[in-house]
Design an enzyme around this catalytic site. Structure first.
Site, PDB file in Angstrom:
ATOM      1  N   ASP A 106       2.471  39.091  34.923  1.00 31.64           N
ATOM      2  CA  ASP A 106       1.260  39.309  35.682  1.00 31.64           C
ATOM      3  C   ASP A 106       1.577  38.149  36.957  1.00 31.64           C
ATOM      4  O   ASP A 106       2.134  36.981  36.453  1.00 31.64           O
ATOM      5  CB  ASP A 106       0.322  39.199  35.105  1.00 31.64           C
ATOM      6  CG  ASP A 106      -0.115  37.880  34.382  1.00 31.64           C
ATOM      7  OD1 ASP A 106      -0.682  36.698  35.172  1.00 31.64           O
ATOM      8  OD2 ASP A 106       0.081  37.936  33.391  1.00 31.64           O
ATOM      9  N   GLU A 137     -12.345  33.938  33.026  1.00 30.59           N
ATOM     10  CA  GLU A 137     -11.903  32.677  32.493  1.00 30.59           C
ATOM     11  C   GLU A 137     -12.796  31.494  32.677  1.00 30.59           C
ATOM     12  O   GLU A 137     -12.572  30.595  31.914  1.00 30.59           O
ATOM     13  CB  GLU A 137     -10.553  32.259  33.054  1.00 30.59           C
ATOM     14  CG  GLU A 137      -9.312  33.322  32.610  1.00 30.59           C
ATOM     15  CD  GLU A 137      -8.086  32.745  33.661  1.00 30.59           C
ATOM     16  OE1 GLU A 137      -7.704  31.533  33.408  1.00 30.59           O
ATOM     17  OE2 GLU A 137      -7.524  33.529  34.323  1.00 30.59           O
TER      18      GLU A 137
END
Length: 228
Positions: free
Chosen positions: A37, A125
């Site tokens: 990613d 996150e």
């Protein structure tokens, strides 16, 4: 060096490069990782060189963050990855300071016109200003909007510790992309099972001048499970 030997070496090198450029991307990687990613943090990427790595079967590319931020490298990364036959998915970095609908609209504007091969991904996150229940409720609303748009549940990304503390088990039915920088596989609470394991943030890939996240599929998962 003998001239004939030099010519043979050049021919061999050309054959290696040709084989690399023509290698099909498989559902299962032939090495320790299946995909990567990327975002603006990797800066300018030489996708021609990345495409020579047969282990890179897919890439998740950061598209947006919050209600207004668009990754400045998004469009170039999507075009570059597609030019090498690498399957592309896009991800949104979730914010607790922006309305959910505004975040969805930002993602849709940024990805419009860019072919999506993989289900979208929501990167969660940070708890930010939310309580645990508020975070779950807001992520669920965004996930539902994406599911209605793409006709598939989106991927949920988080680190193992954050997922277990703030998102499990409410998202256990979703495809999960779990970061755990370790040789030990992620262990998720209440029967959760990851689809993709991001096992390092210090990967080295030819064509990318910065460290990059490397990930691998769970043993019973493949590209088919995340393809649109």
């Amino acid at each position: 060096m003998n001239k004939s030997v030099h010519i043979l070496l050049l021919v061999a090198l050309a054959l290696v490069i040709a084989a690399c450029n023509n290698a099909p991307h498989k559902n299962k990687a032939s090495g320790p990782y299946s995909g990567i990613d990327v975002s603006r943090h990797q800066k300018d990427i030489d996708w021609t060189k990345v495409g020579c790595d047969s282990c890179v079967t897919f890439v998740y590319i950061k598209a947006t963050e919050g209600a207004t931020i668009v990754d400045p490298h998004y469009a170039a990364n999507v075009a570059g990855a597609h030019s090498e036959g690498i399957m592309v998915g896009s991800y949104h970095f979730f914010s607790s300071t922006s309305p959910v609908k505004a975040q969805f609209d930002n993602f849709m504007r940024a990805t419009r016109g860019h072919k999506q091969d993989l289900i979208p991904m929501i990167d969660v996150e940070k708890q930010g200003k939310f309580s645990r229940s508020q975070l779950i409720d807001s992520v669920a609303k965004l996930a539902l909007m994406m599911e209605q748009q793409f006709k598939r549940k989106p991927m949920i990304y988080s680190t193992m510790d954050f997922y277990n503390s703030y998102l499990a088990p409410q998202f256990n039915a979703y495809p999960l992309y779990i970061g755990r920088y370790s040789t030990a596989k992620p262990q998720l609470k209440w029967g959760g099972k990851y689809t993709i394991w991001q096992y390092t943030e210090h990967g080295i890939i030819t064509g990318i001048n910065k460290h990059v996240d490397l990930c691998t599929f769970n043993d019973d998962k493949s590209l088919e499970d995340i393809s649109l």
